[in-house]
Design an enzyme around this catalytic site. Structure first.
Site, PDB file in Angstrom:
ATOM      1  N   ASP A  44       0.849  -1.196   0.000  1.00 19.93           N
ATOM      2  CA  ASP A  44       0.000   0.000   0.000  1.00 19.93           C
ATOM      3  C   ASP A  44       0.889   1.253   0.000  1.00 19.93           C
ATOM      4  O   ASP A  44       0.403   2.373  -0.125  1.00 19.93           O
ATOM      5  CB  ASP A  44      -1.008  -0.001   1.158  1.00 19.93           C
ATOM      6  CG  ASP A  44      -0.354   0.009   2.526  1.00 19.93           C
ATOM      7  OD1 ASP A  44       0.885  -0.107   2.613  1.00 19.93           O
ATOM      8  OD2 ASP A  44      -1.097   0.125   3.526  1.00 19.93           O
ATOM      9  N   SER A  45       2.213   1.053   0.072  1.00 18.29           N
ATOM     10  CA  SER A  45       3.154   2.161  -0.160  1.00 18.29           C
ATOM     11  C   SER A  45       2.953   2.758  -1.543  1.00 18.29           C
ATOM     12  O   SER A  45       3.434   3.851  -1.819  1.00 18.29           O
ATOM     13  CB  SER A  45       4.603   1.675  -0.002  1.00 18.29           C
ATOM     14  OG  SER A  45       4.845   0.538  -0.799  1.00 18.29           O
ATOM     15  N   ASP A  83      -1.036  -6.267  -0.620  1.00 17.83           N
ATOM     16  CA  ASP A  83      -1.049  -5.657   0.713  1.00 17.83           C
ATOM     17  C   ASP A  83      -2.468  -5.155   1.008  1.00 17.83           C
ATOM     18  O   ASP A  83      -3.005  -4.343   0.250  1.00 17.83           O
ATOM     19  CB  ASP A  83      -0.076  -4.466   0.679  1.00 17.83           C
ATOM     20  CG  ASP A  83       0.474  -4.122   2.044  1.00 17.83           C
ATOM     21  OD1 ASP A  83       0.250  -4.882   2.989  1.00 17.83           O
ATOM     22  OD2 ASP A  83       1.152  -3.082   2.131  1.00 17.83           O
ATOM     23  N   LYS A 113      -1.022  -9.606   2.683  1.00 15.24           N
ATOM     24  CA  LYS A 113      -0.276  -9.213   3.889  1.00 15.24           C
ATOM     25  C   LYS A 113      -1.132  -8.236   4.679  1.00 15.24           C
ATOM     26  O   LYS A 113      -1.816  -7.398   4.086  1.00 15.24           O
ATOM     27  CB  LYS A 113       1.051  -8.549   3.496  1.00 15.24           C
ATOM     28  CG  LYS A 113       1.794  -7.921   4.664  1.00 15.24           C
ATOM     29  CD  LYS A 113       3.158  -7.391   4.269  1.00 15.24           C
ATOM     30  CE  LYS A 113       3.176  -5.989   3.784  1.00 15.24           C
ATOM     31  NZ  LYS A 113       2.616  -4.968   4.686  1.00 15.24           N
ATOM     32  N   GLU A 115      -1.122  -5.786   8.511  1.00 14.03           N
ATOM     33  CA  GLU A 115      -0.217  -5.210   9.514  1.00 14.03           C
ATOM     34  C   GLU A 115      -0.738  -5.389  10.938  1.00 14.03           C
ATOM     35  O   GLU A 115      -1.944  -5.268  11.180  1.00 14.03           O
ATOM     36  CB  GLU A 115      -0.040  -3.701   9.240  1.00 14.03           C
ATOM     37  CG  GLU A 115       0.651  -3.414   7.930  1.00 14.03           C
ATOM     38  CD  GLU A 115       0.909  -1.930   7.698  1.00 14.03           C
ATOM     39  OE1 GLU A 115       0.835  -1.126   8.647  1.00 14.03           O
ATOM     40  OE2 GLU A 115       1.196  -1.582   6.536  1.00 14.03           O
ATOM     41  N   GLU A 183       9.658  -5.049  10.169  1.00 11.23           N
ATOM     42  CA  GLU A 183      10.120  -3.777   9.595  1.00 11.23           C
ATOM     43  C   GLU A 183      10.666  -2.831  10.672  1.00 11.23           C
ATOM     44  O   GLU A 183      10.055  -2.664  11.734  1.00 11.23           O
ATOM     45  CB  GLU A 183       8.955  -3.079   8.860  1.00 11.23           C
ATOM     46  CG  GLU A 183       9.346  -1.705   8.322  1.00 11.23           C
ATOM     47  CD  GLU A 183       8.309  -1.075   7.409  1.00 11.23           C
ATOM     48  OE1 GLU A 183       7.274  -1.714   7.132  1.00 11.23           O
ATOM     49  OE2 GLU A 183       8.559   0.060   6.970  1.00 11.23           O
TER      50      GLU A 183
HETATM   51  O1  KIV Z   1       3.378  -1.061   1.671  1.00 13.21           O
HETATM   52  C1  KIV Z   1       4.519  -1.504   1.688  1.00 13.21           C
HETATM   53  O2  KIV Z   1       5.307  -1.406   0.737  1.00 13.21           O
HETATM   54  C2  KIV Z   1       4.949  -2.170   2.905  1.00 13.21           C
HETATM   55  C3  KIV Z   1       6.410  -2.087   3.184  1.00 13.21           C
HETATM   56  C4  KIV Z   1       6.714  -0.741   3.737  1.00 13.21           C
HETATM   57  C5  KIV Z   1       6.836  -3.113   4.095  1.00 13.21           C
HETATM   58  O3  KIV Z   1       4.160  -2.651   3.634  1.00 13.21           O
END
Ligand code: KIV
Length: 281
Positions: A44-45, A83, A113, A115, A183
């Protein structure tokens, strides 16, 4: 051959480091697969490095799915992880399962994934894993918890904080996650967690002892220059090179150096050219 979770588990057993990069589009994913990257995270980056948001909070499921589909088209044989964006899994197990299912069913991701390592998040992991999807946990510096952490700050910097992270890691493993991302923690904390878990442990800014490494592709190729975390190694200055190319293009067009008709224009027979030139007169 398409990479699967069995390949990742085998790499952990043989001590072969797992390579992991983020990717958000077809072209980048294609080059990552060609380079032999083992896994791609459609993080989600993307909200920050591709869509220009200041944080990852505004990213939606629809945005994630568009980018996951593009990455899958670019990297058909790579293990792709979608994500789960903020508020796509927090509210209930049912919402988490439905949204995780969209990553699998619509975007053909291999895993999702999410968090956090608290009790509620572990319930979500259990719910998603129980219907046959692969789930990666993510602890330490978790951007979706930036508000509660007071910003993007390294975590686990005391023995007590390291113990809390280890407890979360074990809880995530017990909930049925197939892998864990750690992380932004000191290397010794990355080592501690890696040594205590039986699932693959990947790190981003967690030292060299994890089973594999993740970097945000836009950081490591020098595309995203808003800020660069301490743990990033820059392998290229693609942003600077793009800017140079764009500047040179503008100069060429303005000076009449591009296009050069003998090189860049479509050919036409002399007879037809003569007729068109006559039309111009
Ligand atoms: O969104 C993302 O790229 C991530 C990384 C910062 C680990 O979750």
């Amino acid at each position: 051959m398409k990479k699967t979770i069995l390949d990742l588990n085998r790499m952990v057993e043989t001590g072969e480091k797992i390579t992991w990069l983020t990717g958000y589009d077809y072209l980048t994913a294609k080059y990552e697969e060609r380079a032999g990257v083992d896994m791609i995270l459609v993080g989600d980056s993307l909200g920050m490095v591709t869509l220009g948001y200041e944080t990852t909070y505004p990213v939606t499921m629809e945005e994630m799915l568009i980018h996951c589909k593009a990455v899958r088209r670019g990297a058909p044989n790579t293990f792709v992880i979608g994500d789960m964006p903020y508020m796509s899994y927090q509210a209930s197990d049912e919402e988490a399962v439905r949204n995780a299912g969209r990553f699998t069913k619509e975007a053909l991701c291999d895993a999702v994934k999410l968090e956090g390592g608290g009790e509620e998040i572990c319930k979500r992991i259990r719910a998603i894993a129980s219907v046959g999807m692969l789930v990666f946990g993510h602890i330490g510096l978790t951007p979706q918890f930036a508000a509660t952490m007071g910003g993007y700050k390294a975590q686990g910097k005391s023995a007590a904080a390291a113990q809390k992270l280890l407890d979360e890691a074990i809880r995530i493993q017990e909930a049925g996650a197939c892998a864990l991302l750690v992380e932004g923690v000191p290397d010794v904390v990355g080592e501690l967690i890696t040594g205590k878990l039986s699932i693959p442990v990947l790190g981003i800014g967690a030292g060299s002892h994890t089973h594999g490494q993740l970097l945000i592709f836009a950081d490591m190729v020098g595309l995203y220059d808003n800020f660069t975390p301490k743990f990033v190694k820059k392998y290229a200055e693609v942003g600077r090179e793009m800017e140079r190319a764009f500047r040179e293009y503008c100069e060429d067009v303005r000076a009449g150096r591009f296009p050069v008709n003998d090189i860049h224009a479509y050919k036409i027979s002399d007879a037809e050219r003569a007729k068109i030139e006559e039309m111009m007169r």
